[in-house]
Design a protein around this motif. Sequence first.
Motif, mmCIF file in Angstrom:
data_model
loop_
_atom_site.group_PDB
_atom_site.id
_atom_site.type_symbol
_atom_site.label_atom_id
_atom_site.label_comp_id
_atom_site.label_asym_id
_atom_site.label_seq_id
_atom_site.Cartn_x
_atom_site.Cartn_y
_atom_site.Cartn_z
ATOM 1 N N GLN A 42 42.183 15.470 -41.986
ATOM 2 C CA GLN A 42 40.836 15.977 -41.755
ATOM 3 C C GLN A 42 40.522 16.062 -40.261
ATOM 4 O O GLN A 42 39.834 16.989 -39.811
ATOM 5 C CB GLN A 42 39.826 15.091 -42.483
ATOM 6 C CG GLN A 42 39.936 15.198 -44.001
ATOM 7 C CD GLN A 42 39.080 14.197 -44.745
ATOM 8 O OE1 GLN A 42 38.634 13.195 -44.168
ATOM 9 N NE2 GLN A 42 38.837 14.443 -46.029
ATOM 10 N N GLN A 43 41.041 15.109 -39.495
ATOM 11 C CA GLN A 43 40.849 15.153 -38.046
ATOM 12 C C GLN A 43 41.553 16.360 -37.438
ATOM 13 O O GLN A 43 41.007 17.034 -36.551
ATOM 14 C CB GLN A 43 41.376 13.867 -37.412
ATOM 15 C CG GLN A 43 40.547 12.626 -37.730
ATOM 16 C CD GLN A 43 41.206 11.346 -37.238
ATOM 17 O OE1 GLN A 43 42.225 11.375 -36.537
ATOM 18 N NE2 GLN A 43 40.642 10.199 -37.602
ATOM 19 N N GLN A 46 39.551 19.558 -38.179
ATOM 20 C CA GLN A 46 38.394 19.686 -37.300
ATOM 21 C C GLN A 46 38.817 20.067 -35.886
ATOM 22 O O GLN A 46 38.161 20.904 -35.229
ATOM 23 C CB GLN A 46 37.594 18.378 -37.281
ATOM 24 C CG GLN A 46 36.888 18.071 -38.588
ATOM 25 C CD GLN A 46 35.928 19.174 -39.012
ATOM 26 O OE1 GLN A 46 35.192 19.732 -38.182
ATOM 27 N NE2 GLN A 46 35.929 19.508 -40.295
ATOM 28 N N SER A 47 39.904 19.478 -35.414
ATOM 29 C CA SER A 47 40.382 19.782 -34.068
ATOM 30 C C SER A 47 40.793 21.245 -33.944
ATOM 31 O O SER A 47 40.448 21.921 -32.961
ATOM 32 C CB SER A 47 41.563 18.863 -33.730
ATOM 33 O OG SER A 47 42.133 19.211 -32.486
ATOM 34 N N ARG A 49 39.824 23.773 -35.833
ATOM 35 C CA ARG A 49 38.626 24.604 -35.920
ATOM 36 C C ARG A 49 37.897 24.669 -34.582
ATOM 37 O O ARG A 49 37.463 25.742 -34.138
ATOM 38 C CB ARG A 49 37.688 24.039 -36.994
ATOM 39 C CG ARG A 49 38.140 24.272 -38.429
ATOM 40 C CD ARG A 49 37.203 23.573 -39.400
ATOM 41 N NE ARG A 49 37.544 23.846 -40.792
ATOM 42 C CZ ARG A 49 36.991 23.249 -41.829
ATOM 43 N NH1 ARG A 49 36.045 22.319 -41.631
ATOM 44 N NH2 ARG A 49 37.351 23.559 -43.062
ATOM 45 N N GLN A 50 37.773 23.516 -33.923
ATOM 46 C CA GLN A 50 37.062 23.474 -32.648
ATOM 47 C C GLN A 50 37.826 24.212 -31.555
ATOM 48 O O GLN A 50 37.226 24.907 -30.726
ATOM 49 C CB GLN A 50 36.824 22.024 -32.243
ATOM 50 C CG GLN A 50 35.828 21.295 -33.131
ATOM 51 C CD GLN A 50 35.766 19.803 -32.839
ATOM 52 O OE1 GLN A 50 36.457 19.303 -31.956
ATOM 53 N NE2 GLN A 50 34.929 19.075 -33.586
ATOM 54 N N SER A 55 37.320 28.973 -38.811
ATOM 55 C CA SER A 55 36.780 28.014 -39.786
ATOM 56 C C SER A 55 37.590 27.960 -41.072
ATOM 57 O O SER A 55 37.353 27.082 -41.915
ATOM 58 C CB SER A 55 35.323 28.373 -40.123
ATOM 59 O OG SER A 55 35.250 29.672 -40.695
ATOM 60 N N GLN A 58 41.897 24.383 -44.010
ATOM 61 C CA GLN A 58 41.637 23.403 -45.056
ATOM 62 C C GLN A 58 42.766 22.364 -45.087
ATOM 63 O O GLN A 58 43.822 22.570 -44.484
ATOM 64 C CB GLN A 58 41.545 24.091 -46.419
ATOM 65 C CG GLN A 58 40.499 25.192 -46.504
ATOM 66 C CD GLN A 58 40.571 25.933 -47.814
ATOM 67 O OE1 GLN A 58 40.402 25.339 -48.883
ATOM 68 N NE2 GLN A 58 40.842 27.233 -47.763
#
Length: 285
Positions: A42-43, A46-47, A49-50, A55, A58
């Motif tokens: 999950q980290q 998010q990384s 995506r940023q 986006s 998954q």
Amino acid sequence: MTNKKVAVIIGGNSGVGKRTALDLARQDVNIIIVARNTNKGQQVVQSIRQQTGNSDIQFIAADLTTESAAASLASQLALRLDRIDILVSSLGILTTDQQLTPDGYDQNFVLNYLTHFWLINALLPLIKNSAQGRILLIGALPIIVRRLTPTSPQPVPSSSSYSGLTVTSNALVGRLLLTRKLATILQGTAITINIFHPGNVPDSSYGTQSTGWLLRLFGPLIAQLSKKNQPIGARLATAPELASVTGQFFNESGKVIRLPQQFSPSLTTDWWQTSCKLTSQPLNY
């Protein structure tokens, strides 16, 4: 389903898988990362995506030490996707002590070779739905490959003189031969399969994904021979000029490397037949 390309990255929490996911995300690819560690996964999502603004990233948690787990993952993906355009199978480990999987096979052998065989077979129906499916496996430095001594597969090596390095090295042989075999089997389809050395990628978990234990064995010279942070995985996954290139071993610069004569047709057949015997699910190849 989106018109964007869809990539499934097995072992995308770190190393080559993570780097390839990042490079593909920058090309606006829809990505599903598969790995065991949920928090880390999950980290990573998010990384990415940023860093990329994409986006459509998954994560699915899966411990792929058994064939049933590979089949379960395929079922989950079939509920989410109508196709897979890109499959990057970068899973791998190196343990010094022998550990057996629930199926009774050597864990180094399974996660460095047999799981790749199982996953490709299980996911092939989704890959066949792609207009141009690409399968990518991870190799090693060509200088290492040329020095391998290919032997027959050993799902349960002797525990009395066990060497995790030997098993892992021979699993690399298996991946190289699997690439060659599947390229032949998939001739006439819209699917290609290739294997590549990605360069010296940070945060890799084992030697065939970057240089890892190979560097510890062979020293700084090999590190200097291996270019860092090359986006070779993403190029092999998307470059239009490579749409029909299959069955090849690429170095981190995108050059095709010929395998030594020791990687013989008879050894290829041996690995294939053993793999089929270790597979209880219907073959989709």
